[in-house]
Design a protein around this motif. Structure first.
Motif, PDB file in Angstrom:
ATOM      1  N   VAL A  41       0.821  15.314  -9.588  1.00  0.00           N
ATOM      2  CA  VAL A  41       0.617  13.872  -9.468  1.00  0.00           C
ATOM      3  C   VAL A  41       0.041  13.520  -8.043  1.00  0.00           C
ATOM      4  CG1 VAL A  41       1.838  11.563  -9.132  1.00  0.00           C
ATOM      5  CG2 VAL A  41       2.602  13.178 -10.677  1.00  0.00           C
ATOM      6  N   ASP A  42      -0.844  12.823  -8.020  1.00  0.00           N
ATOM      7  CA  ASP A  42      -1.576  12.548  -6.838  1.00  0.00           C
ATOM      8  C   ASP A  42      -2.153  10.901  -6.980  1.00  0.00           C
ATOM      9  OD1 ASP A  42      -2.912  12.457  -4.259  1.00  0.00           O
ATOM     10  OD2 ASP A  42      -4.336  13.950  -4.693  1.00  0.00           O
ATOM     11  N   LEU A  43      -1.421  10.302  -6.402  1.00  0.00           N
ATOM     12  CA  LEU A  43      -1.850   8.636  -6.506  1.00  0.00           C
ATOM     13  C   LEU A  43      -1.629   7.877  -5.321  1.00  0.00           C
ATOM     14  CD1 LEU A  43       0.370   8.014  -9.846  1.00  0.00           C
ATOM     15  CD2 LEU A  43      -2.007   8.590  -9.731  1.00  0.00           C
ATOM     16  N   TRP A  44      -2.759   6.820  -5.327  1.00  0.00           N
ATOM     17  CA  TRP A  44      -2.487   5.885  -4.044  1.00  0.00           C
ATOM     18  C   TRP A  44      -3.240   4.668  -4.688  1.00  0.00           C
ATOM     19  CZ3 TRP A  44      -5.745  10.030  -4.635  1.00  0.00           C
ATOM     20  CH2 TRP A  44      -7.301   9.764  -4.689  1.00  0.00           C
ATOM     21  N   ALA A  45      -2.777   3.409  -3.946  1.00  0.00           N
ATOM     22  CA  ALA A  45      -3.198   2.110  -4.268  1.00  0.00           C
ATOM     23  C   ALA A  45      -2.835   1.082  -3.331  1.00  0.00           C
ATOM     24  CB  ALA A  45      -2.571   1.846  -5.743  1.00  0.00           C
ATOM     25  N   GLY A  46      -3.575   0.067  -3.480  1.00  0.00           N
ATOM     26  CA  GLY A  46      -3.088  -0.989  -2.556  1.00  0.00           C
ATOM     27  C   GLY A  46      -4.153  -1.149  -1.030  1.00  0.00           C
ATOM     28  N   THR A  47      -3.325  -1.553  -0.157  1.00  0.00           N
ATOM     29  CA  THR A  47      -4.141  -1.800   1.035  1.00  0.00           C
ATOM     30  C   THR A  47      -3.694  -0.715   2.170  1.00  0.00           C
ATOM     31  OG1 THR A  47      -2.744  -3.351   2.018  1.00  0.00           O
ATOM     32  CG2 THR A  47      -4.642  -4.285   0.565  1.00  0.00           C
ATOM     33  N   LYS A  48      -4.694  -0.280   3.072  1.00  0.00           N
ATOM     34  CA  LYS A  48      -4.500   0.566   3.884  1.00  0.00           C
ATOM     35  C   LYS A  48      -3.214   0.017   4.969  1.00  0.00           C
ATOM     36  CE  LYS A  48      -6.567   2.996   8.177  1.00  0.00           C
ATOM     37  NZ  LYS A  48      -8.009   3.085   8.763  1.00  0.00           N
ATOM     38  N   ASP A  49      -3.470  -1.306   5.472  1.00  0.00           N
ATOM     39  CA  ASP A  49      -2.785  -1.901   6.361  1.00  0.00           C
ATOM     40  C   ASP A  49      -1.838  -2.682   5.890  1.00  0.00           C
ATOM     41  OD1 ASP A  49      -3.811  -0.565   8.518  1.00  0.00           O
ATOM     42  OD2 ASP A  49      -5.272  -2.228   8.589  1.00  0.00           O
ATOM     43  N   VAL A  50      -0.512  -3.091   6.040  1.00  0.00           N
ATOM     44  CA  VAL A  50       0.354  -3.785   5.261  1.00  0.00           C
ATOM     45  C   VAL A  50      -0.185  -5.160   5.320  1.00  0.00           C
ATOM     46  CG1 VAL A  50       1.923  -4.354   7.215  1.00  0.00           C
ATOM     47  CG2 VAL A  50       2.931  -4.563   4.926  1.00  0.00           C
ATOM     48  N   ASP A  51      -0.825  -5.523   6.436  1.00  0.00           N
ATOM     49  CA  ASP A  51      -1.371  -6.976   6.661  1.00  0.00           C
ATOM     50  C   ASP A  51      -2.859  -7.157   6.606  1.00  0.00           C
ATOM     51  OD1 ASP A  51      -1.840  -5.453   8.922  1.00  0.00           O
ATOM     52  OD2 ASP A  51      -0.805  -6.756  10.341  1.00  0.00           O
ATOM     53  N   GLY A  52      -3.469  -6.020   6.135  1.00  0.00           N
ATOM     54  CA  GLY A  52      -4.851  -6.145   5.870  1.00  0.00           C
ATOM     55  C   GLY A  52      -5.405  -6.183   4.332  1.00  0.00           C
ATOM     56  N   THR A  53      -6.850  -5.898   4.229  1.00  0.00           N
ATOM     57  CA  THR A  53      -7.538  -5.973   2.905  1.00  0.00           C
ATOM     58  C   THR A  53      -8.221  -4.626   2.632  1.00  0.00           C
ATOM     59  OG1 THR A  53      -9.334  -7.098   4.152  1.00  0.00           O
ATOM     60  CG2 THR A  53      -7.645  -8.489   3.108  1.00  0.00           C
ATOM     61  N   ASP A  54      -8.544  -3.855   3.802  1.00  0.00           N
ATOM     62  CA  ASP A  54      -9.354  -2.514   3.370  1.00  0.00           C
ATOM     63  C   ASP A  54      -8.050  -1.712   2.366  1.00  0.00           C
ATOM     64  OD1 ASP A  54     -11.202  -3.371   5.149  1.00  0.00           O
ATOM     65  OD2 ASP A  54     -10.511  -2.132   6.848  1.00  0.00           O
ATOM     66  N   ASP A  66      -8.537  11.988  17.042  1.00  0.00           N
ATOM     67  CA  ASP A  66      -9.626  11.794  16.043  1.00  0.00           C
ATOM     68  C   ASP A  66      -9.202  11.698  14.847  1.00  0.00           C
ATOM     69  OD1 ASP A  66      -8.437  14.442  15.764  1.00  0.00           O
ATOM     70  OD2 ASP A  66     -10.516  15.491  15.857  1.00  0.00           O
ATOM     71  N   GLU A  67      -7.856  11.578  14.628  1.00  0.00           N
ATOM     72  CA  GLU A  67      -7.179  11.183  13.098  1.00  0.00           C
ATOM     73  C   GLU A  67      -6.841   9.618  12.964  1.00  0.00           C
ATOM     74  OE1 GLU A  67      -7.712  13.198  10.723  1.00  0.00           O
ATOM     75  OE2 GLU A  67      -7.939  15.462  11.372  1.00  0.00           O
ATOM     76  N   ALA A  68      -6.922   9.154  14.227  1.00  0.00           N
ATOM     77  CA  ALA A  68      -6.216   7.728  14.291  1.00  0.00           C
ATOM     78  C   ALA A  68      -6.849   6.699  13.245  1.00  0.00           C
ATOM     79  CB  ALA A  68      -6.338   7.317  15.729  1.00  0.00           C
ATOM     80  N   HIS A  69      -7.991   6.833  12.866  1.00  0.00           N
ATOM     81  CA  HIS A  69      -8.562   5.921  11.964  1.00  0.00           C
ATOM     82  C   HIS A  69      -8.033   6.041  10.554  1.00  0.00           C
ATOM     83  CE1 HIS A  69     -11.034   9.776  11.327  1.00  0.00           C
ATOM     84  NE2 HIS A  69     -11.303   9.161  10.245  1.00  0.00           N
ATOM     85  N   ARG A  70      -7.685   7.170  10.303  1.00  0.00           N
ATOM     86  CA  ARG A  70      -6.911   7.423   8.984  1.00  0.00           C
ATOM     87  C   ARG A  70      -5.749   6.374   8.810  1.00  0.00           C
ATOM     88  NH1 ARG A  70      -7.008  13.499   7.852  1.00  0.00           N
ATOM     89  NH2 ARG A  70      -5.932  12.766   5.818  1.00  0.00           N
ATOM     90  N   VAL A  71      -4.953   6.184   9.820  1.00  0.00           N
ATOM     91  CA  VAL A  71      -3.588   5.751   9.970  1.00  0.00           C
ATOM     92  C   VAL A  71      -3.549   4.439   9.552  1.00  0.00           C
ATOM     93  CG1 VAL A  71      -1.391   5.873  10.949  1.00  0.00           C
ATOM     94  CG2 VAL A  71      -2.900   7.852  11.319  1.00  0.00           C
ATOM     95  N   GLY A  72      -2.725   3.715   8.560  1.00  0.00           N
ATOM     96  CA  GLY A  72      -2.651   2.454   8.337  1.00  0.00           C
ATOM     97  C   GLY A  72      -1.316   1.900   9.300  1.00  0.00           C
ATOM     98  N   ARG A  73      -1.582   0.542   9.278  1.00  0.00           N
ATOM     99  CA  ARG A  73      -0.390  -0.316   9.730  1.00  0.00           C
ATOM    100  C   ARG A  73       0.882  -0.350   9.041  1.00  0.00           C
ATOM    101  NH1 ARG A  73      -1.276  -3.042  14.275  1.00  0.00           N
ATOM    102  NH2 ARG A  73       0.192  -4.575  13.749  1.00  0.00           N
ATOM    103  N   LEU A  74       1.834  -0.188   9.807  1.00  0.00           N
ATOM    104  CA  LEU A  74       3.230  -0.472   8.880  1.00  0.00           C
ATOM    105  C   LEU A  74       3.612  -2.022   9.189  1.00  0.00           C
ATOM    106  CD1 LEU A  74       5.354   2.184  10.143  1.00  0.00           C
ATOM    107  CD2 LEU A  74       4.166   2.294   8.193  1.00  0.00           C
ATOM    108  N   TRP A 127      -6.623   1.270   0.572  1.00  0.00           N
ATOM    109  CA  TRP A 127      -5.767   2.713   0.700  1.00  0.00           C
ATOM    110  C   TRP A 127      -7.188   3.704   0.419  1.00  0.00           C
ATOM    111  CZ3 TRP A 127      -0.375   3.268   2.024  1.00  0.00           C
ATOM    112  CH2 TRP A 127       0.071   4.435   2.174  1.00  0.00           C
ATOM    113  N   ALA A 128      -7.232   4.558   1.197  1.00  0.00           N
ATOM    114  CA  ALA A 128      -8.359   5.624   0.773  1.00  0.00           C
ATOM    115  C   ALA A 128      -7.477   7.055   0.363  1.00  0.00           C
ATOM    116  CB  ALA A 128      -9.142   5.752   1.937  1.00  0.00           C
ATOM    117  N   GLY A 142       0.641  -1.321  -0.058  1.00  0.00           N
ATOM    118  CA  GLY A 142      -0.047   0.025  -0.119  1.00  0.00           C
ATOM    119  C   GLY A 142       0.963   1.132  -0.237  1.00  0.00           C
ATOM    120  N   ALA A 143       0.660   2.558  -0.701  1.00  0.00           N
ATOM    121  CA  ALA A 143       1.527   3.299  -0.838  1.00  0.00           C
ATOM    122  C   ALA A 143       0.719   4.637  -1.434  1.00  0.00           C
ATOM    123  CB  ALA A 143       2.512   3.156  -1.541  1.00  0.00           C
ATOM    124  N   ALA A 144       1.198   5.723  -1.292  1.00  0.00           N
ATOM    125  CA  ALA A 144       0.930   6.887  -2.172  1.00  0.00           C
ATOM    126  C   ALA A 144       1.900   7.811  -2.582  1.00  0.00           C
ATOM    127  CB  ALA A 144      -0.090   7.728  -1.548  1.00  0.00           C
TER     128      ALA A 144
END
Length: 386
Positions: A42-55, A200-208, A57-58, A29-31
């Motif tokens: 350029v403004d691109l993102w793809a993959g999963t939010k968490d390195v070990d997840g399936t949701d 209140d921003e914690a929900h946005r942060v993916g797992r490394l 990347w938003a 997952g990256a941007a």
């Protein structure tokens, strides 16, 4: 690969390189974001939010960017200098009297920024709780005897940079470094960047997490072969390399709320790629009416202060005031570029001559400290466009 976002006409090679990072270099997952002359191209993102997840990347997913934090943090003392509140050539003890202890009387403010202060490691590492409590780190670096006479050599202050810059800013402004960034940099520029993540921003942060090193097609990270590699030095428990990166022991869980909410200028900034690119764009030009560095400050930031064998990273490194400069250890866009990578992948930098600024964030951590192949592939793509 389902890549989201936009690319301006002519910058399509950056999208192609971004896709290949997923196909060939193990990206999960990256941007990436690029500005040119104050305009986002350029403004691109793809993959999963968490390195070990399936949701997925938003659009607003952010990640811990490790040492890429240092580049944003360095802007604080530089802006204080620009405003006449901080003398870069004054002894640190002018603002922080306790720091003069144990042979550090001649350490200057500029030495903290250029990794020449001589305190990259601590005789007694801090626990995670001590590292994030806002007090123990400053006490430890103030009492620490230097590994070399300040100003005479350089070595990457991997962890202690947090407490050196954090306490200096607190003594000069009365505010924490994270609060100063939030109020004076992030808010005016509209950046999704935090040193000290709000609840209140914690929900946005993916797992490394770690990702496998591809056996081939690593994509251009320079193969540096010093007499002793940084990996070998890190395995030696008595080396300055191991002690510098191990100034917090045991290493913290970077995904834990305790760590994310702390203010560590060296390592725990949380950002979108868009915010990193926009920050660097504002250091070299105007972005929607805002500019951070005056021309004189920009010159100071990227004027070489340190060059040669790094006593911590082993390889040769180049630093300005708070920023890595283009060189073999950290290849950027061009000779005049300045910025900072994050161990394991992330990167932010600007190139004043071309007006380009780039931000790259990832949740997949690789072993390298600098010159990550995925980031380098994106840099090469930008260079090909220019």
């Amino acid at each position: 690969m389902d890549v989201q976002g936009t690319v301006a006409e002519g910058f399509e090679p950056v999208r192609d390189a971004f896709v290949r990072n997923f196909e060939q270099r193990g990206e999960r997952g990256a941007a990436v974001a690029v500005y040119r002359d104050g305009r986002k191209v350029v403004d691109l993102w793809a993959g999963t939010k968490d390195v070990d997840g399936t949701d997925p990347w938003a659009v607003d997913t952010a990640q811990t960017v490790r040492s890429a934090t240092k580049g944003v943090a360095a802007a604080v003392p530089l802006l204080l200098h620009q405003r006449g509140q901080l003398d870069l050539d004054a002894p640190v003890g002018t603002y922080w009297p306790e720091f003069k202890a144990a042979g550090k009387e001649r350490a200057l403010v500029r030495h903290l920024l250029s990794h020449r202060a001589g305190v990259p490691a601590l005789d007694r590492p801090l626990s995670v709780e001590e590292a994030v409590d806002g007090r123990s780190g400053a006490l430890a670096v103030a009492a620490q005897p230097p590994a070399w006479e300040p100003g005479t050599d350089h070595g990457y202050h991997a962890q202690t940079y947090s407490w050196l810059l954090g306490e200096l800013v607190r003594r000069v402004t009365g505010r924490s470094l994270g609060r100063w960034i939030a109020e004076e940099i992030a808010r005016p520029l509209g950046l999704d960047f935090w040193v000290g993540l709000p609840d209140d921003e914690a929900h946005r942060v993916g797992r490394l997490g770690p990702v496998e090193e591809p056996p081939a097609a690593t994509g251009g990270g320079l193969k540096l072969r010093p007499k002793r590699s940084v990996a070998e030095a890190y395995r030696d428990p008595d080396s300055l390399t191991r002690r510098a990166f191990g100034a917090i022991d045991p290493l913290p869980d970077e995904n834990a709320p305790l760590y994310r909410s702390a203010e560590l200028a060296a390592s725990n900034g949380i950002s979108t790629a868009r915010a990193l690119a926009r920050f660097y764009a504002a250091t070299v030009g105007e972005v929607d009416g805002h500019r951070l560095f005056a021309p004189a400050t920009l010159t100071v930031a990227r004027t070489e202060e340190s060059n040669g064998p790094d006593r911590v990273l082993v390889v040769g490194t180049r630093f300005g005031l708070g920023y890595m400069l283009h060189g073999p250890a950290s290849p950027l866009l061009a000779p005049g570029s300045f910025g900072h990578p994050g161990r394991g992948g992330s990167l932010g930098f600007a190139d004043p001559e071309s007006g380009v600024a780039l931000g790259y964030v990832t949740n997949g951590m690789r072993k390298g400290v600098t010159a990550d192949p995925r980031a380098q592939a994106l840099v090469r793509a930008v260079r090909s466009v220019l």
